[in-house]
Design a protein around this motif. Structure first.
Motif, PDB file in Angstrom:
ATOM      1  N   GLN A 117      -5.379   6.888  -1.219  1.00 49.32           N
ATOM      2  CA  GLN A 117      -4.953   5.685  -0.519  1.00 49.32           C
ATOM      3  C   GLN A 117      -5.016   4.524  -1.499  1.00 49.32           C
ATOM      4  O   GLN A 117      -6.083   4.253  -2.057  1.00 49.32           O
ATOM      5  CB  GLN A 117      -5.841   5.409   0.694  1.00 49.32           C
ATOM      6  N   ARG A 162      -9.946  -0.919  -4.243  1.00 55.75           N
ATOM      7  CA  ARG A 162      -8.543  -0.892  -3.794  1.00 55.75           C
ATOM      8  C   ARG A 162      -8.051   0.519  -3.483  1.00 55.75           C
ATOM      9  O   ARG A 162      -7.256   0.699  -2.564  1.00 55.75           O
ATOM     10  CB  ARG A 162      -7.638  -1.493  -4.870  1.00 55.75           C
ATOM     11  N   ASN A 173      -4.371   0.532  -1.932  1.00 53.80           N
ATOM     12  CA  ASN A 173      -4.150  -0.748  -1.263  1.00 53.80           C
ATOM     13  C   ASN A 173      -4.064  -1.870  -2.290  1.00 53.80           C
ATOM     14  O   ASN A 173      -4.533  -1.725  -3.420  1.00 53.80           O
ATOM     15  CB  ASN A 173      -5.292  -1.021  -0.284  1.00 53.80           C
ATOM     16  N   ALA A 225       0.830  -1.201   0.000  1.00 49.13           N
ATOM     17  CA  ALA A 225       0.000   0.000   0.000  1.00 49.13           C
ATOM     18  C   ALA A 225       0.866   1.253   0.000  1.00 49.13           C
ATOM     19  O   ALA A 225       2.004   1.250   0.489  1.00 49.13           O
ATOM     20  CB  ALA A 225      -0.920   0.007   1.223  1.00 49.13           C
TER      21      ALA A 225
END
Length: 123
Positions: A82, A67, A84, A17
């Protein structure tokens, strides 16, 4: 003059991440719809995520849904992405962008653009 400065890119292994940040200066951030775009080597720049003026609406390209998450803090004049469960196909230069209108389909080429930050995902 509005300036967009990205940070947070780097090298990460598949499944990892990263959190990208975009600092906005030179104008009230609340005037702008904010977005993240990316451009991989040999490919056209593509819109990854968009967030409305107050953050009440977001949209994502299908390949990152579930994601990636875009957010904004209008007090701090920051926009975030963000990311991930990163995959090698996410490798690209990621750009922060701003425009005054929420896109109906494509992100305008005339939108403001930062200098970009490199994200590299190894397999």
């Amino acid at each position: 003059q509005v300036q967009l400065v990205e940070s947070g890119g780097g090298l990460v292994q598949a499944g990892g991440a990263l959190r990208l940040s975009c600092a906005v200066s030179g104008a009230p951030i609340g005037r702008y719809v904010m977005a993240w775009l990316r451009q991989a080597p040999g490919k056209e720049r593509e819109l990854v995520a968009v967030i409305s003026w107050s953050g009440g609406r977001t949209d994502y390209v299908d390949s990152v849904k579930g994601r990636f998450s875009i957010s904004r803090d209008n007090v701090k004049k920051m926009v975030y992405l963000q990311m991930n469960n990163l995959q090698p196909e996410d490798t690209a230069v990621y750009y922060c962008s701003a425009d005054t209108d929420y896109p109906e389909s494509t992100w305008p080429r005339t939108a403001l653009l930062g200098q970009g930050t490199q994200v590299t995902v190894s397999s």
